[in-house]
Design an enzyme around this catalytic site. Structure first.
Site, mmCIF file in Angstrom:
data_model
loop_
_atom_site.group_PDB
_atom_site.id
_atom_site.type_symbol
_atom_site.label_atom_id
_atom_site.label_comp_id
_atom_site.label_asym_id
_atom_site.label_seq_id
_atom_site.Cartn_x
_atom_site.Cartn_y
_atom_site.Cartn_z
ATOM 1 N N GLU A 65 -9.909 -1.423 26.006
ATOM 2 C CA GLU A 65 -10.237 -1.718 27.409
ATOM 3 C C GLU A 65 -11.424 -0.889 27.877
ATOM 4 O OE1 GLU A 65 -5.612 -1.509 27.282
ATOM 5 O OE2 GLU A 65 -7.326 -0.762 26.112
ATOM 6 N N CYS A 90 -2.768 1.589 29.079
ATOM 7 C CA CYS A 90 -1.965 2.809 29.171
ATOM 8 C C CYS A 90 -2.204 3.504 30.508
ATOM 9 C CB CYS A 90 -2.289 3.744 28.012
ATOM 10 S SG CYS A 90 -3.982 4.363 27.993
ATOM 11 N N ALA A 169 3.565 -9.395 -7.190
ATOM 12 C CA ALA A 169 2.704 -10.320 -7.931
ATOM 13 C C ALA A 169 3.533 -10.924 -9.057
ATOM 14 C CB ALA A 169 1.488 -9.598 -8.491
ATOM 15 N N SER A 183 1.141 -5.745 -17.175
ATOM 16 C CA SER A 183 1.084 -6.632 -16.009
ATOM 17 C C SER A 183 -0.325 -6.784 -15.447
ATOM 18 C CB SER A 183 2.006 -6.097 -14.903
ATOM 19 O OG SER A 183 1.593 -4.808 -14.493
ATOM 20 N N ASP A 215 1.883 2.743 -15.395
ATOM 21 C CA ASP A 215 0.599 2.117 -15.052
ATOM 22 C C ASP A 215 -0.462 3.106 -14.576
ATOM 23 O OD1 ASP A 215 1.841 -0.278 -15.615
ATOM 24 O OD2 ASP A 215 2.287 -0.757 -13.521
ATOM 25 N N ARG A 222 -10.112 0.410 -2.327
ATOM 26 C CA ARG A 222 -11.370 0.455 -3.074
ATOM 27 C C ARG A 222 -12.326 -0.643 -2.606
ATOM 28 N NH1 ARG A 222 -7.358 1.532 -6.806
ATOM 29 N NH2 ARG A 222 -7.447 -0.464 -7.898
#
Length: 343
Positions: A65, A90, A169, A183, A215, A222
């Protein structure tokens, strides 16, 4: 961000038109404002063909605002104008002065609010102060869309706990990894870039220690998602992370998951992204702690029953007990699908 933009032509209801633009601005602010709410604001001068826009700055900077009002005031067009804000302005002094004071000083005649602020420090007090000063206030414009956008913020303010997003995934036949545990990569570049966008919108990323050992993920945001943000999410490991792991420096989390979320909430975490592995995914799901599921579905097949499942642990014993959520969106990302489901 502040700007003056021409008002689009058309017959759409003006309140909905300008609030829709404020929602778009809030989405742009999403990755940089936490733990403050991501808010968009638009000032529309009386009888003008332009509108002035603002979105929340990073923590310590101006609220949406303030930025929109400053642009309108600089052009000499704030007095008598209408302010549109996705969230109630606010009325208390936090890191920055109250937005209500700036609204009054600018001479705004009407304020349109998408959603009343759930924060106990505000919660209607901003609206009451505006109305007490003789300003007309309209609430609830595109409220459903604003509530969806600010759901993580609202949950944290009301419960002290973060909004939990579980990212998964998988292949078309429901496998998250090959039998040997490999994977990378089930999904393509567009889906992986979207994961970085999810990280950028999260205050913490959580994985199990087993995933770290297997992993060695960095869990950072990134460049494939755009410019690297100044703020990286906190990296949390359920268990012990090896000293040389790429995830370091990380916060090691222990105890039951409800206690883990309480601790993250105390740290100011508005949204936590849970990235795995399969046991961690199962445990969050089984405990009913997930607010939003994001599935990245690749056009690939494991082709057998020996691939690693998405969830590692017991499931519903009967079809009548299957968990069912609400489909939020389906989006194509390159060759993959992004499916978002609400709990």
């Amino acid at each position: 961000m502040t700007s003056a933009e021409p008002i689009p032509e058309g017959n759409e209801d003006p309140d909905r038109l300008h609030m829709a633009r404020a929602i778009e601005l809030a989405a742009l602010a999403r990755p940089v404002t936490s733990p403050n709410p991501w808010v968009g604001a638009v000032v529309v001068p009386r009888g003008a063909s332009v509108r002035f826009e603002g979105m929340t700055a990073p923590v310590g900077g101006d609220h949406a605002e303030i930025r929109a009002l400053a642009a309108a005031s600089a052009a000499g067009l704030a007095a008598g104008a209408t302010l549109y804000s996705t969230l109630e302005p606010c009325s208390h002094h936090g890191r920055t002065p109250p937005c209500v004071d700036a609204v009054l000083n600018a001479g705004i005649s009407r304020v349109v609010v998408g959603m009343v602020d759930p924060d106990p420090q505000v919660r209607g007090q901003g609206i009451a102060a505006l109305e007490a000063a003789g300003i007309e206030v309209t609430t609830g414009v595109l409220e459903t869309a604003v509530r969806e956008q600010l759901a993580p913020y609202a949950k944290h303010r009301l419960t002290g706990r973060p909004w939990v997003v579980l990212k998964l995934a998988l292949t078309l036949d429901g496998r998250s990894a090959a039998p040997d545990g490999s994977s990378q990569w089930i999904t393509g570049p567009a889906a992986r870039a979207d994961v970085h966008r999810l990280r950028a919108c999260s205050d913490a990323v959580v994985v199990g220690a087993g995933t770290v050992r297997a992993d060695d993920p960095a869990l950072t945001v990134r460049p494939e998602s755009g410019p690297v943000p100044d703020r990286q999410p906190l990296r949390g490991v359920l268990g012990k992370a090896p000293p040389g792991a790429r995830v370091q420096p990380a916060v090691e989390l222990s105890g039951d998951l409800d206690a883990v979320l309480a601790e993250l909430g105390r740290r100011g975490t508005i949204q936590v992204l849970v990235e795995g592995g399969a046991r961690v995914a199962h445990d969050f799901h089984a405990a009913g702690l997930v607010d939003r599921y994001v599935f990245y579905l690749a056009p690939a097949l494991s082709g057998g029953d020996d691939g690693r499942p998405v969830f590692a642990g017991p499931g519903a014993p009967r079809i009548e007990e299957f968990w069912r959520g609400r489909l939020v969106s389906v989006e194509r990302l390159g060759e993959d699908l992004r499916v978002e489901v609400a709990a």
